[in-house]
Scaffold this active site. Structure first.
Site, PDB file in Angstrom:
ATOM      1  N   ALA A  63       0.867  -1.175   0.000  1.00 53.93           N
ATOM      2  CA  ALA A  63       0.000   0.000   0.000  1.00 53.93           C
ATOM      3  C   ALA A  63       0.907   1.229   0.000  1.00 53.93           C
ATOM      4  O   ALA A  63       2.066   1.161   0.423  1.00 53.93           O
ATOM      5  CB  ALA A  63      -0.892  -0.019   1.237  1.00 53.93           C
ATOM      6  N   GLY A 108       0.714  -4.948   1.008  1.00 53.98           N
ATOM      7  CA  GLY A 108      -0.465  -5.072   0.147  1.00 53.98           C
ATOM      8  C   GLY A 108      -0.205  -5.846  -1.128  1.00 53.98           C
ATOM      9  O   GLY A 108      -1.137  -6.382  -1.733  1.00 53.98           O
ATOM     10  N   GLU A 111      -0.550  -9.332  -0.131  1.00 55.78           N
ATOM     11  CA  GLU A 111      -1.969  -9.522   0.191  1.00 55.78           C
ATOM     12  C   GLU A 111      -2.840  -9.629  -1.061  1.00 55.78           C
ATOM     13  O   GLU A 111      -3.768 -10.442  -1.104  1.00 55.78           O
ATOM     14  CB  GLU A 111      -2.440  -8.369   1.092  1.00 55.78           C
ATOM     15  CG  GLU A 111      -1.807  -8.432   2.487  1.00 55.78           C
ATOM     16  CD  GLU A 111      -2.008  -7.160   3.297  1.00 55.78           C
ATOM     17  OE1 GLU A 111      -1.687  -6.059   2.797  1.00 55.78           O
ATOM     18  OE2 GLU A 111      -2.481  -7.263   4.435  1.00 55.78           O
ATOM     19  N   GLU A 131       4.699  -4.693   7.585  1.00 58.81           N
ATOM     20  CA  GLU A 131       3.910  -3.638   8.227  1.00 58.81           C
ATOM     21  C   GLU A 131       4.344  -3.297   9.646  1.00 58.81           C
ATOM     22  O   GLU A 131       4.356  -2.126  10.037  1.00 58.81           O
ATOM     23  CB  GLU A 131       2.409  -4.016   8.226  1.00 58.81           C
ATOM     24  CG  GLU A 131       1.741  -3.899   6.865  1.00 58.81           C
ATOM     25  CD  GLU A 131       1.867  -5.155   6.009  1.00 58.81           C
ATOM     26  OE1 GLU A 131       2.648  -6.057   6.390  1.00 58.81           O
ATOM     27  OE2 GLU A 131       1.182  -5.221   4.981  1.00 58.81           O
TER      28      GLU A 131
HETATM   29  N1  CAA Z   1       4.545   3.134  -0.990  1.00 56.22           N
HETATM   30  C1  CAA Z   1       4.937   4.284  -1.598  1.00 56.22           C
HETATM   31  N2  CAA Z   1       6.037   4.390  -2.369  1.00 56.22           N
HETATM   32  C2  CAA Z   1       6.786   3.299  -2.528  1.00 56.22           C
HETATM   33  C3  CAA Z   1       6.462   2.064  -1.910  1.00 56.22           C
HETATM   34  C4  CAA Z   1       5.266   2.014  -1.126  1.00 56.22           C
HETATM   35  N3  CAA Z   1       4.842   0.888  -0.548  1.00 56.22           N
HETATM   36  N4  CAA Z   1       7.400   1.175  -2.225  1.00 56.22           N
HETATM   37  C5  CAA Z   1       8.293   1.811  -3.009  1.00 56.22           C
HETATM   38  N5  CAA Z   1       7.933   3.091  -3.187  1.00 56.22           N
HETATM   39  C6  CAA Z   1       8.611   4.132  -3.960  1.00 56.22           C
HETATM   40  C7  CAA Z   1       9.831   4.666  -3.209  1.00 56.22           C
HETATM   41  O1  CAA Z   1       9.469   5.637  -2.265  1.00 56.22           O
HETATM   42  C8  CAA Z   1      10.653   5.225  -4.356  1.00 56.22           C
HETATM   43  O2  CAA Z   1      10.111   6.466  -4.725  1.00 56.22           O
HETATM   44  P1  CAA Z   1      11.108   7.705  -5.092  1.00 56.22           P
HETATM   45  O3  CAA Z   1      11.852   7.230  -6.312  1.00 56.22           O
HETATM   46  O4  CAA Z   1      10.162   8.828  -5.355  1.00 56.22           O
HETATM   47  O5  CAA Z   1      12.003   7.885  -3.918  1.00 56.22           O
HETATM   48  C9  CAA Z   1      10.372   4.241  -5.497  1.00 56.22           C
HETATM   49  O6  CAA Z   1       9.161   3.569  -5.146  1.00 56.22           O
HETATM   50  C10 CAA Z   1      11.453   3.208  -5.673  1.00 56.22           C
HETATM   51  O7  CAA Z   1      11.661   2.583  -4.430  1.00 56.22           O
HETATM   52  P2  CAA Z   1      13.098   2.435  -3.733  1.00 56.22           P
HETATM   53  O8  CAA Z   1      13.992   3.543  -4.150  1.00 56.22           O
HETATM   54  O9  CAA Z   1      12.874   2.246  -2.277  1.00 56.22           O
HETATM   55  O10 CAA Z   1      13.591   1.080  -4.434  1.00 56.22           O
HETATM   56  P3  CAA Z   1      14.598   0.000  -3.842  1.00 56.22           P
HETATM   57  O11 CAA Z   1      14.919  -0.918  -4.954  1.00 56.22           O
HETATM   58  O12 CAA Z   1      15.733   0.663  -3.139  1.00 56.22           O
HETATM   59  O13 CAA Z   1      13.745  -0.769  -2.717  1.00 56.22           O
HETATM   60  C11 CAA Z   1      11.817  -1.902  -1.854  1.00 56.22           C
HETATM   61  C12 CAA Z   1      12.650  -1.539  -3.105  1.00 56.22           C
HETATM   62  C13 CAA Z   1      12.627  -2.847  -0.968  1.00 56.22           C
HETATM   63  C14 CAA Z   1      10.551  -2.589  -2.338  1.00 56.22           C
HETATM   64  C15 CAA Z   1      11.481  -0.614  -1.088  1.00 56.22           C
HETATM   65  O14 CAA Z   1      10.949   0.341  -1.991  1.00 56.22           O
HETATM   66  C16 CAA Z   1      10.506  -0.816   0.021  1.00 56.22           C
HETATM   67  O15 CAA Z   1      10.865  -1.332   1.063  1.00 56.22           O
HETATM   68  N6  CAA Z   1       9.217  -0.411  -0.195  1.00 56.22           N
HETATM   69  C17 CAA Z   1       8.208  -0.460   0.816  1.00 56.22           C
HETATM   70  C18 CAA Z   1       7.720  -1.883   1.014  1.00 56.22           C
HETATM   71  C19 CAA Z   1       6.697  -1.936   2.135  1.00 56.22           C
HETATM   72  O16 CAA Z   1       7.000  -1.645   3.262  1.00 56.22           O
HETATM   73  N7  CAA Z   1       5.453  -2.338   1.783  1.00 56.22           N
HETATM   74  C20 CAA Z   1       4.384  -2.434   2.719  1.00 56.22           C
HETATM   75  C21 CAA Z   1       3.614  -1.163   2.788  1.00 56.22           C
HETATM   76  S1  CAA Z   1       2.438  -1.166   4.107  1.00 56.22           S
HETATM   77  C22 CAA Z   1       1.098  -2.019   3.543  1.00 56.22           C
HETATM   78  O17 CAA Z   1       1.093  -2.586   2.462  1.00 56.22           O
HETATM   79  C23 CAA Z   1      -0.071  -1.989   4.464  1.00 56.22           C
HETATM   80  C24 CAA Z   1      -1.188  -2.912   4.152  1.00 56.22           C
HETATM   81  O18 CAA Z   1      -1.148  -4.083   4.438  1.00 56.22           O
HETATM   82  C25 CAA Z   1      -2.389  -2.394   3.576  1.00 56.22           C
END
Ligand code: CAA
Length: 261
Positions: A63, A108, A111, A131
């Site tokens: 998400a 998500g 999920e 999360e």
């Molecule tokens: N939400 C918003 N933006 C996201 C995102 C997310 N879940 N995942 C990645 N992005 C964005 C980053 O912010 C980045 O944007 P910018 O270029 O503007 O900075 C872009 O995508 C590329 O990401 P990274 O530079 O971080 O890429 P990476 O290769 O270094 O890392 C990754 C990849 C390990 C997937 C890392 O992006 C990451 O950890 N993302 C978040 C994953 C996460 O925590 N997901 C769970 C979210 S909570 C949820 O889903 C709740 C629920 O159950 C409903």
């Protein structure tokens, strides 16, 4: 649509979540567009769906953390419901849905994959429920579907530790059915969807309903659900044709496509 692409290839529909600059993260717009895309699927023609992510790096990275960062308690609950409603629509969609997981499937993303009927992934796929590291619980069904799919013990370990797992481990614990080199993933998904689409469509739909609804009740009630859906097939032309074809001893005959009626 801004972030969701849909393409129909014969009897197979392909939905692609396409928000590559955020690794296909699910914001409200993506969720709304997914909902509309599902509503628009032509169920008279399409017999199986494939869900995938745009690009080579990510299926869905979760998400949208930016959108969630400022939510209040009530808004958080409403955002959870928005995701849950569309994921449940996917889970109960009349035809089978195959998740072709082509990279990160986190939060998500894991999920939404679990809301599909079948999961296959590329070798670079990464799964996890990160999360609790963000100060929240999985909110789009993760606490429920992961435990049902891989067992409570493994689900609790993944969710409490927030540790990501790679494709081979996801395969080992039964989270995905198969792992492919990246370039073979979509052809494999398309072949599986085509194999499904060749079979009697009403029977396939009834199988999905019987499995899903049966898993929610005890075995006595579950077999009654099965009996009803089994019986319903005997009103279909597909059953008449499928069995007559088997019983016909003429070796020259060629099987016609099922008609969906
Ligand atoms: N939400 C918003 N933006 C996201 C995102 C997310 N879940 N995942 C990645 N992005 C964005 C980053 O912010 C980045 O944007 P910018 O270029 O503007 O900075 C872009 O995508 C590329 O990401 P990274 O530079 O971080 O890429 P990476 O290769 O270094 O890392 C990754 C990849 C390990 C997937 C890392 O992006 C990451 O950890 N993302 C978040 C994953 C996460 O925590 N997901 C769970 C979210 S909570 C949820 O889903 C709740 C629920 O159950 C409903």
């Amino acid at each position: 649509m801004e972030f969701v692409l849909y393409e129909q290839k014969g009897a197979v529909g392909v939905i692609t979540i396409s928000r590559e600059k955020a690794l296909n993260a699910l914001n409200s717009t993506v969720l709304e567009e997914l909902d509309k895309t599902l509503d628009a699927v032509n169920l008279d023609e399409v017999r199986a769906l494939i869900l995938t992510g745009a690009g080579e790096k990510s299926f869905v990275a979760g998400a949208d953390i930016g959108e969630m960062s400022s939510l209040t308690k009530a808004e958080g609950e409403a955002f959870g419901k928005k995701g849950n409603d569309v994921f449940r629509k996917l889970e109960t969609f009349p035809i089978p849905v195959i998740a072709a997981i082509n990279g990160f499937a986190l939060g998500g993303g894991c999920e939404i994959a679990m809301s599909c009927d079948i999961r296959i992934c590329s070798e670079n796929a990464v799964f996890g429920q990160p999360e609790v590291g963000l100060g929240i619980t999985p909110g789009f069904g993760g606490t429920q579907r992961l435990a049902r799919l891989v067992g409570a013990g493994m689900a609790k370990q993944m969710i409490y530790t927030a540790r990501n797992i790679k494709a081979d481990e996801a395969f080992r614990i039964g989270l995905v059915n198969a792992v492919y080199p990246a370039e073979e993933l979509m052809p494999a998904a398309e072949k599986m969807a085509a194999d499904i689409a060749k079979n009697a469509p009403i029977a396939v739909r009834n199988c999905k309903k019987a499995i899903n609804e049966g898993l929610d009740v005890d075995m006595d009630a579950a077999i009654v659900i099965e009996e009803k859906l089994f019986g319903d097939c005997f009103e279909t032309e597909d059953q008449t044709y499928g069995m007559a074809f088997f019983l016909d001893k003429n070796k020259e005959k060629v099987k016609e496509p099922f008609k969906n009626c």
